[in-house]
Design a protein around this motif. Structure first.
Motif, short mmCIF file in Angstrom:
data_model
loop_
_atom_site.label_atom_id
_atom_site.label_comp_id
_atom_site.label_asym_id
_atom_site.label_seq_id
_atom_site.Cartn_x
_atom_site.Cartn_y
_atom_site.Cartn_z
N GLY A 14 0.79 -1.24 0.00
CA GLY A 14 0.00 0.00 0.00
C GLY A 14 0.81 1.28 0.00
N LEU A 15 2.11 1.20 0.24
CA LEU A 15 2.94 2.41 0.30
C LEU A 15 3.85 2.61 -0.90
N LEU A 16 3.99 1.59 -1.74
CA LEU A 16 4.99 1.66 -2.81
C LEU A 16 4.73 2.81 -3.78
N ARG A 17 3.52 2.99 -4.20
CA ARG A 17 3.23 4.05 -5.18
C ARG A 17 3.57 5.43 -4.62
N PHE A 18 3.14 5.69 -3.38
CA PHE A 18 3.45 6.98 -2.75
C PHE A 18 4.96 7.16 -2.61
N ALA A 19 5.64 6.14 -2.09
CA ALA A 19 7.09 6.22 -1.88
C ALA A 19 7.83 6.40 -3.20
N ALA A 20 7.42 5.68 -4.24
CA ALA A 20 8.08 5.79 -5.55
C ALA A 20 7.86 7.17 -6.16
N THR A 21 6.68 7.72 -6.00
CA THR A 21 6.39 9.06 -6.52
C THR A 21 7.27 10.10 -5.82
N GLN A 22 7.34 10.01 -4.50
CA GLN A 22 8.18 10.94 -3.74
C GLN A 22 9.66 10.77 -4.10
N ALA A 23 10.12 9.54 -4.17
CA ALA A 23 11.53 9.27 -4.46
C ALA A 23 11.90 9.73 -5.87
N GLY A 24 11.02 9.52 -6.84
CA GLY A 24 11.29 9.98 -8.20
C GLY A 24 11.40 11.49 -8.28
N ALA A 25 10.53 12.19 -7.56
CA ALA A 25 10.58 13.66 -7.55
C ALA A 25 11.88 14.14 -6.90
N VAL A 26 12.28 13.49 -5.82
CA VAL A 26 13.52 13.86 -5.15
C VAL A 26 14.71 13.58 -6.07
N GLN A 27 14.68 12.46 -6.76
CA GLN A 27 15.77 12.08 -7.66
C GLN A 27 15.96 13.14 -8.76
N ARG A 28 14.88 13.59 -9.37
CA ARG A 28 14.97 14.61 -10.42
C ARG A 28 15.44 15.95 -9.85
N ALA A 29 14.94 16.32 -8.68
CA ALA A 29 15.37 17.57 -8.05
C ALA A 29 16.84 17.50 -7.67
N ARG A 30 17.29 16.35 -7.17
CA ARG A 30 18.69 16.17 -6.79
C ARG A 30 19.60 16.40 -8.00
N ALA A 31 19.23 15.87 -9.15
CA ALA A 31 20.02 16.06 -10.37
C ALA A 31 20.11 17.54 -10.73
N ARG A 32 19.00 18.23 -10.65
CA ARG A 32 18.96 19.65 -11.00
C ARG A 32 19.81 20.48 -10.02
N VAL A 33 19.64 20.26 -8.72
CA VAL A 33 20.36 21.04 -7.72
C VAL A 33 21.85 20.73 -7.76
N LEU A 34 22.20 19.45 -7.88
CA LEU A 34 23.61 19.08 -7.94
C LEU A 34 24.29 19.69 -9.17
N THR A 35 23.60 19.67 -10.29
CA THR A 35 24.13 20.28 -11.52
C THR A 35 24.35 21.78 -11.32
N GLU A 36 23.41 22.45 -10.66
CA GLU A 36 23.56 23.88 -10.39
C GLU A 36 24.71 24.15 -9.41
N ARG A 37 24.80 23.37 -8.36
CA ARG A 37 25.84 23.57 -7.35
C ARG A 37 27.25 23.42 -7.93
N LEU A 38 27.42 22.45 -8.82
CA LEU A 38 28.75 22.14 -9.34
C LEU A 38 29.02 22.72 -10.72
N ALA A 39 28.15 23.61 -11.17
CA ALA A 39 28.30 24.21 -12.50
C ALA A 39 29.60 25.01 -12.59
N ARG A 40 30.23 24.92 -13.72
CA ARG A 40 31.44 25.69 -13.99
C ARG A 40 31.05 27.04 -14.57
N PRO A 41 31.66 28.13 -14.08
CA PRO A 41 31.37 29.44 -14.68
C PRO A 41 31.79 29.45 -16.15
N ALA A 42 30.98 30.12 -16.97
CA ALA A 42 31.27 30.18 -18.41
C ALA A 42 32.38 31.14 -18.71
#
Length: 152
Positions: free
Chosen positions: A124-152
């Motif tokens: 009963g919890l898998l769908r909720f947990a997977a939805t939350q985890a997927g959103a966190v995973q995508r946000a983590r990629a975006r934030v990590l990319t921004e944090r470690l971006a090289r100045p142009a």
């Protein structure tokens, strides 16, 4: 227990050593996940780190719930400078378990990161947990990319 695997691959314009160092430090996860608001009780034993993290959920914009989770992080820089891996497990109340692995490989433009999550939940919890985890995973990629971006 029901289970699911989620995988997200993304590129970062930073070398694997820098990505590895960032992901190997528990305090850097604050803000890397939109739910994670605190890291405490950090205990190090060689390449293994155990700590307590606080995830903050908001329901209907009014109710707040702080989810206290136990995290194990294992940082294995064996293949640096070409590749590295960080893995571990998250133990959350309610018997929700999540294994995670970041595979970091050198790429022409910096690094390619494969973020893999393996969820196990009570029925009963898998769908909720997977939805939350997927959103966190995508946000983590975006934030990590921004944090470690090289100045142009």
């Amino acid at each position: 227990m029901p289970s699911a695997e989620l995988q997200h691959t993304f590129h970062i314009a930073a070398p694997p050593e820098e990505v590895f160092a960032h992901l190997a430090e528990p305090s850097h996860y604050i803000g890397l996940s939109p739910l994670l608001v605190a890291v405490r009780d950090v205990r190090r034993d060689g390449g293994t780190v155990r700590y307590t993290a606080v995830e903050r959920f908001r329901f209907l914009g009014l109710l707040r719930h702080d989810n206290i989770i136990g995290v194990t992080l294992v940082a294995a820089p064996d293949g640096l400078p070409e590749s590295a891996e960080i893995s571990g497990e998250v133990r959350s109340p309610g018997r929700v378990r999540m294994g995670y692995r970041f595979t970091i490989d050198r790429h022409d433009s910096g690094s390619v990161v494969i973020d893999t999550l393996n969820l196990r939940t009570p029925p009963g919890l898998l769908r909720f947990a997977a939805t939350q985890a997927g959103a966190v995973q995508r946000a983590r990629a975006r934030v990590l990319t921004e944090r470690l971006a090289r100045p142009a």
